[in-house]
Design a protein around this motif. Structure first.
Motif, PDB file in Angstrom:
ATOM      1  N   GLN A  64       0.845  -1.202   0.000  1.00  0.00           N
ATOM      2  CA  GLN A  64       0.000   0.000   0.000  1.00  0.00           C
ATOM      3  C   GLN A  64       0.880   1.252   0.000  1.00  0.00           C
ATOM      4  N   ILE A  65       0.293   2.352  -0.458  1.00  0.00           N
ATOM      5  CA  ILE A  65       1.051   3.608  -0.488  1.00  0.00           C
ATOM      6  C   ILE A  65       1.483   4.007   0.922  1.00  0.00           C
ATOM      7  N   SER A  66       0.566   3.801   1.883  1.00  0.00           N
ATOM      8  CA  SER A  66       0.895   4.178   3.268  1.00  0.00           C
ATOM      9  C   SER A  66       2.077   3.353   3.779  1.00  0.00           C
ATOM     10  N   THR A  67       2.097   2.063   3.445  1.00  0.00           N
ATOM     11  CA  THR A  67       3.201   1.187   3.877  1.00  0.00           C
ATOM     12  C   THR A  67       4.519   1.688   3.294  1.00  0.00           C
ATOM     13  N   TRP A  68       4.478   2.015   2.027  1.00  0.00           N
ATOM     14  CA  TRP A  68       5.664   2.521   1.324  1.00  0.00           C
ATOM     15  C   TRP A  68       6.159   3.820   1.981  1.00  0.00           C
ATOM     16  N   LEU A  69       5.226   4.733   2.266  1.00  0.00           N
ATOM     17  CA  LEU A  69       5.600   6.005   2.894  1.00  0.00           C
ATOM     18  C   LEU A  69       6.159   5.793   4.304  1.00  0.00           C
TER      19      LEU A  69
END
Lengths: 175, 110
Positions: A64-69
């Motif tokens: 997920q984008i949040s995980t990546w961030l």
């Protein structure tokens, strides 16, 4: 949807703006709980998003984008703390009072008990502190933390349990 | 104080309107980053090609100079060596000298 827009050069700017608006607060508080100072957090948040922006092409959407961030933010934070630790090794080898620093922070509005609690968290090893903050303050599920940190749920539960015990003991001893 | 009470109120604050400003600052920082990156990309091919030409010419010049100097040094030294041996041979033939004087000549001792 947003991932497709990120891959499209014409829509990339707009998509990234949405990501910034959606996650900047979350990332800010995550970093703030680790580094405590508002100014340092401000720099690290900006650095995190600049890294994310320049690494968009390498983001394949497997997580997920949040995980990546979060992963970028954690790497930036840990690198910052390591650098700060090297730079601020006291010459006299005396332990500097953490609560003095935190209480003199213009953006700290807690009382003595809060400062002591923060001090207790500050005594934890970095990785354990990270797990504790994500679970306690950010109320993340172990599965989410596991995906971000790449650590098993069992290990995270154990780490959190140990952290809580250490904090309780510290507060009992220093209160 | 209960362990969970600490969580109920945030002990940290931020300046007024900070998050609005932060979002704007991040967007501005990424725009600046984009501008710098694209300028770097635009400049890189020209810079790299010029540098590669200069480097190639420099390498060729160094190698050619080296070969030339080496060759001329070799011929010089060969010439002087044969010249010197001829001189010694002639001297030994025309003016016979004792071994000690010859040794002194070779070693440079008086």
């Amino acid at each position: 949807m947003i991932l497709e827009q990120l891959k499209d050069c014409t829509l990339r700017n707009a998509a990234f703006s949405l990501i910034v608006e959606r996650y900047s607060k979350q990332i800010y508080w995550h970093i703030r709980n680790m580094v405590l100072s508002h100014d340092d957090t401000n720099d690290l948040v900006q650095e995190t998003f600049i890294k994310a922006w320049s690494g968009i092409d390498s983001f394949r959407g497997e997580s997920q984008i949040s995980t990546w961030l979060y992963r970028i933010a954690i790497n930036e934070t840990l690198a910052f703390l390591k650098k700060k630790q090297i730079e601020t090794v006291p010459l006299d080898n005396e332990e500097h009072d953490f609560t003095d620093t935190i209480e003199s922070d213009a953006y700290f509005c807690g009382d003595k008990a809060d400062a002591l609690f923060r001090k207790a968290i500050g005594m934890l090893p970095e990785k354990q502190r990270l797990v504790f903050n994500m679970k306690y303050y950010e109320e993340m599920k172990y599965e989410e933390i596991s995906e971000i940190l790449g650590t098993s749920v069992g290990a995270l539960k154990a780490s959190y349990h140990i952290a809580v015990k250490k904090i309780e003991t510290f507060i009992k001893d220093n209160n | 104080m209960d362990f969970n009470d600490y969580k109920k109120h945030s002990s940290f604050t931020t300046p007024d309107g900070y998050f609005e400003k932060l979002n704007w600052e991040i967007k501005e920082a990424t725009c600046k980053h984009v501008a710098t990156e694209s300028r770097r990309r635009r400049l890189t091919p020209k810079y790299v090609s010029i540098m590669s030409y200069v480097a190639t010419i420099a390498i060729i010049a160094v190698v050619a100079t080296g070969i030339f100097l080496n060759t001329s040094n070799d011929s010089d030294s060969m010439f002087s060596m044969s010249d010197e041996s001829d001189f010694i041979e002639n001297m030994l033939t025309d003016y016979p000298i004792d071994e000690y004087t010859f040794y002194c000549y070779l070693t440079g001792n008086e």
